[in-house]
Write an enzyme that holds these catalytic residues in place. Sequence first.
Site, PDB file in Angstrom:
ATOM      1  N   CYS A   1     -27.337 -29.489  28.242  1.00 15.03           N
ATOM      2  CA  CYS A   1     -28.528 -28.649  28.197  1.00 15.03           C
ATOM      3  C   CYS A   1     -28.319 -27.267  28.792  1.00 15.03           C
ATOM      4  O   CYS A   1     -29.266 -26.479  28.869  1.00 15.03           O
ATOM      5  CB  CYS A   1     -29.680 -29.358  28.901  1.00 15.03           C
TER       6      CYS A   1
ATOM      7  N   HIS B   1     -35.707 -24.297  34.780  1.00 13.54           N
ATOM      8  CA  HIS B   1     -35.259 -25.376  33.896  1.00 13.54           C
ATOM      9  C   HIS B   1     -36.438 -26.313  33.634  1.00 13.54           C
ATOM     10  O   HIS B   1     -36.691 -26.669  32.497  1.00 13.54           O
ATOM     11  CB  HIS B   1     -34.086 -26.113  34.539  1.00 13.54           C
TER      12      HIS B   1
ATOM     13  N   GLU C   1     -35.152 -28.820  41.580  1.00  6.52           N
ATOM     14  CA  GLU C   1     -35.169 -27.378  41.337  1.00  6.52           C
ATOM     15  C   GLU C   1     -36.073 -26.658  42.326  1.00  6.52           C
ATOM     16  O   GLU C   1     -35.736 -25.569  42.814  1.00  6.52           O
ATOM     17  CB  GLU C   1     -35.602 -27.077  39.900  1.00  6.52           C
TER      18      GLU C   1
ATOM     19  N   LYS D   1     -40.895 -24.969  28.825  1.00  4.58           N
ATOM     20  CA  LYS D   1     -40.703 -26.271  28.174  1.00  4.58           C
ATOM     21  C   LYS D   1     -42.014 -27.037  28.089  1.00  4.58           C
ATOM     22  O   LYS D   1     -42.132 -27.982  27.306  1.00  4.58           O
ATOM     23  CB  LYS D   1     -39.660 -27.097  28.923  1.00  4.58           C
TER      24      LYS D   1
ATOM     25  N   HIS E   1     -38.116 -29.685  25.340  1.00  4.00           N
ATOM     26  CA  HIS E   1     -36.771 -29.389  25.831  1.00  4.00           C
ATOM     27  C   HIS E   1     -35.814 -29.341  24.649  1.00  4.00           C
ATOM     28  O   HIS E   1     -35.534 -30.367  24.029  1.00  4.00           O
ATOM     29  CB  HIS E   1     -36.345 -30.451  26.837  1.00  4.00           C
TER      30      HIS E   1
ATOM     31  N   PHE F   1     -26.624 -32.527  31.809  1.00  2.00           N
ATOM     32  CA  PHE F   1     -25.950 -33.775  32.156  1.00  2.00           C
ATOM     33  C   PHE F   1     -24.500 -33.486  32.557  1.00  2.00           C
ATOM     34  O   PHE F   1     -23.865 -32.569  32.036  1.00  2.00           O
ATOM     35  CB  PHE F   1     -25.959 -34.727  30.966  1.00  2.00           C
TER      36      PHE F   1
END
Length: 417
Positions: free
Chosen positions: A166, A306, A317, A338, A343, A402
């Site tokens: 991502c 994010h 975050e 998002k 996402h 990831f």
Amino acid sequence: MSSPRRRVVVTGVGLVSPLGVGTESTWRALLAGESGIGPITRFDTTAFVTRIAAEVKGFQPEEWIEKKEVKKSDSFIHFAIAASQMAVDDAGLVIDETNADDIGVVIGSGIGGFPIIERTHSVLVERGPDRVSPFFIPGVIVNLAAGQVSIRLGARGPNTAPCTACTSGLHAVGDAFRLIQHGYAEAVVAGGTESAITPIAVAGFSSMHALSRRNDEPARASRPWDRERDGFVIGEGAGVLVLEERERALARGAGIYAEIVGYAMSADAYHISAPHPEGRGAVQVMRRALRDAGLAPEQVDYINAHGTSTPLGDLAEVAAVKEVFGEHARRLAISSTKSATGHLLGAAGGLEAGILALAIRDQILPATLNLEQPDDGCDLDFVPLRARPAALEVGLTNSFGFGGTNGALLFRRHPAA
């Protein structure tokens, strides 16, 4: 003595998103508080625990690609071609024999051609290996988004394709920034693309308990930092920017959205999918981006976070932002787009870099939708529910993926904007 690094500006933006096919249509819908999330229409979801996604609606690949070529490549490539052409047209960039060798393409993707992979596997099992298309491999591999764009534009400069989950789209923009800074290219078409709303992808993310199951209220499913968040919503699309060396852009009279002033990467080195609970990799990447830009934390006005709407990721975050920005974290504006787009996986960083450029252009902060009851510890200014005007000089955008891969970019308003 090393030569000074060249300055890099954004001169074009192209967006294909669940909010619209086009940059301005996406931006208008985002500022209006619209949601791109709804029931999945691509396949029968009866047996699935998650039945919602952020699909791109109304996209006609034939508007961007010759009809006979459409079936030869996957939709992540189609999205990239469309967004790249939009960005190039927006920048007024003409690519010809005088500059083709100096113009690159860097477009990342986290997964590549899942839809064709799934369909081709069925062909193999049901009809045999002789019926597999000769266009299968070039139609699905990650670097063919950048490859196809390069071929169509005639851009013969550096051509690469980050595949960092991502963070792919943000890494692509950051890598393009470095290529121009250090003289390997004069302009780069850069961003991310993804099209992975497929049975295997949805089943796989669902089995990890990563996806929201708010099937009856899809528009309310992506709710970063909210107490009732239960996972992210998978999306698709592409976000592509044109980056140029600043003096070259000024000389040709290009419009400038913003200047890119800082970029960094880091790794959590912690877990294959979960973030470090204290956000250590996020702390490191934001600090390095600030150092790269030569900026103090207090100079940042806004963060496009994010913010995926996952229970662990959102808290990590926030912890990282508090660590990096200290008391200034209370004065920062932070939002997660998002909440509206879902996402986009490997395309998220490209889309959100484009959104940050638009926010700086128009001096307005997009909202975090569905933030009705902030979770414990989520006590910063997340621009809840509605967009708002703001004096925006410096903005940061984060992407985490990831494997613990992280990226951060800093944009600054340019006097010529």
